[in-house]
Scaffold this active site. Structure first.
Site, PDB file in Angstrom:
ATOM      1  N   SER A  40       0.801  -1.224   0.000  1.00 48.60           N
ATOM      2  CA  SER A  40       0.000   0.000   0.000  1.00 48.60           C
ATOM      3  C   SER A  40       0.830   1.269   0.000  1.00 48.60           C
ATOM      4  CB  SER A  40      -0.944   0.021   1.209  1.00 48.60           C
ATOM      5  OG  SER A  40      -0.221  -0.086   2.424  1.00 48.60           O
ATOM      6  N   ASP A 318      -3.053   8.579   7.588  1.00 47.49           N
ATOM      7  CA  ASP A 318      -4.047   7.754   8.265  1.00 47.49           C
ATOM      8  C   ASP A 318      -3.342   6.965   9.363  1.00 47.49           C
ATOM      9  OD1 ASP A 318      -2.738   5.671   6.995  1.00 47.49           O
ATOM     10  OD2 ASP A 318      -4.355   5.212   5.595  1.00 47.49           O
ATOM     11  N   HIS A 321      -0.199   5.106   7.131  1.00 52.69           N
ATOM     12  CA  HIS A 321       0.499   5.627   5.955  1.00 52.69           C
ATOM     13  C   HIS A 321       0.876   7.092   6.122  1.00 52.69           C
ATOM     14  CE1 HIS A 321      -2.108   2.278   4.586  1.00 52.69           C
ATOM     15  NE2 HIS A 321      -1.005   1.931   3.938  1.00 52.69           N
TER      16      HIS A 321
END
Length: 353
Positions: A40, A318, A321
């Protein structure tokens, strides 16, 4: 909302194809292409096309990416995006976001990264592109798509050897596997030193497969101190601190990786490796955040469903990340600095034999 997302994707792909229309050999890029593998931290929208909860194609993701939630897990560009721009290349599009008809037109690099995946096939949350699957798609790119543009075998070999291959993967093998005692992974009974050795050997075998396809210049990210992300930090009424128990389980991987990359460079003729030491560089930022422009290195910028206003002052966007601001510091430092990437930066890698 659906039509808005489609417009975002069309805008990005149009930019990519327009760039190619100007001629693959006429652009002022430093390398022919940038190929991206990972999770991600680098996913540019592949997971939008998969059956998985690990998606970032909704607000407030992408608020600083022309307000387009493309599937990137932050407010703006990823590390790969910024490196591509620094190299004079367009941002590599997600493999699953480009139609089969168009894939052969993309000769400046592709992004195969997929959120929640790891080095091991047993790692993942729902459907994702394992590293094996990502390499399978890259194999198709090399054997089926690129020869339609670069018809000379010699020129294709030269193109692949001069391109750069970025891999950022591994944290999920801890967070979604080892630390969770995933029953599908029999090696989770290993101690942290043994598990790090096992994971690095698994990574090395996959790097060799990419090498065998023609890759020579690699940038490999280590695993940062995951015990310091907002989802895992330990909070008390009066303080916050990293979960050092988790950090100590993860740290052996980052300590052992440089040695393995050195061994690979010795074994694989013509190969060059950069180790992106994200563990120690992150701790430098954590210890002196103001020097790097951050006022908050503990909390997520997203509170509820809304992003904070001062996003450039937050390290995390978040619960796991980083913000584009933090990502930019890493990208610029690895591209031309001396404190993050070893034994040299990407700018020197470009010009190395």
């Amino acid at each position: 909302m659906a039509s808005f997302k489609i417009l975002c994707v069309i805008s990005i792909l149009t930019h990519q194809l327009a760039f190619l229309a100007n001629g693959m050999h006429c652009r002022k890029s430093l390398v022919p292409a940038l190929y991206v593998f990972g999770d991600s931290s680098l996913d540019a929208g592949n997971n939008n096309n998969l059956n998985t909860p690990a998606k970032a194609n909704v607000f407030p993701y992408g608020i600083d990416f022309n307000n387009c939630s493309t599937g990137r897990f932050n407010n703006g560009k990823t590390f790969a995006d910024i490196i591509a721009i620094s190299l004079g290349l367009p941002m590599p599009p997600p493999y699953l976001g480009v139609s089969e008809i168009e894939r052969y037109q993309v000769a400046t690099g592709i992004n195969y990264a997929s959120a929640s995946c790891g080095i091991l096939n047993s790692t993942g949350d729902g459907s994702c592109l394992s590293l094996d699957k990502q390499i399978e798609y890259f194999t198709s790119t090399v054997k089926n798509d690129l020869p339609r543009i670069i018809q000379s075998t010699t020129k294709l070999r030269h193109y692949l050897s001069k391109s750069i291959y970025l891999l950022s993967i591994g944290p999920n093998d801890y967070m979604l596997n080892y630390l969770k005692n995933n029953p599908m992974e029999p090696n989770n009974n290993l101690n942290p030193e043994q598990y790090a050795n096992y994971l690095i050997e698994e990574l090395a075998s996959r790097i060799k497969r990419i090498y065998d396809l023609g890759a020579r210049k690699f940038v490999i990210n280590s695993i940062g101190p995951v015990g310091c992300i907002p989802a895992i930090v330990i909070r008390t009424p009066h303080s916050e601190y990293c979960n050092e128990e988790i950090n100590q389980k993860v740290k052996p991987y980052s300590e052992k990786l440089p040695g393995k990359l050195h061994d690979l460079q010795t074994q694989l003729s013509g190969s060059l490796f950069i180790n992106l030491d994200s563990y120690n560089f992150f701790m430098k930022i954590r210890n002196s955040p103001q020097i790097f422009g951050f006022s908050n290195v503990w909390d997520s910028c997203i509170q509820g469903a809304k992003p904070c206003e001062n996003r450039k002052e937050y390290y995390f966007y978040d619960s796991a990340h980083s913000t584009e601001a933090a990502t930019k510091i890493f990208a610029e430092e690895c591209f031309s600095g001396t404190r993050l990437c070893f034994p040299y930066n990407i700018k020197r890698l470009v010009h190395a034999h």
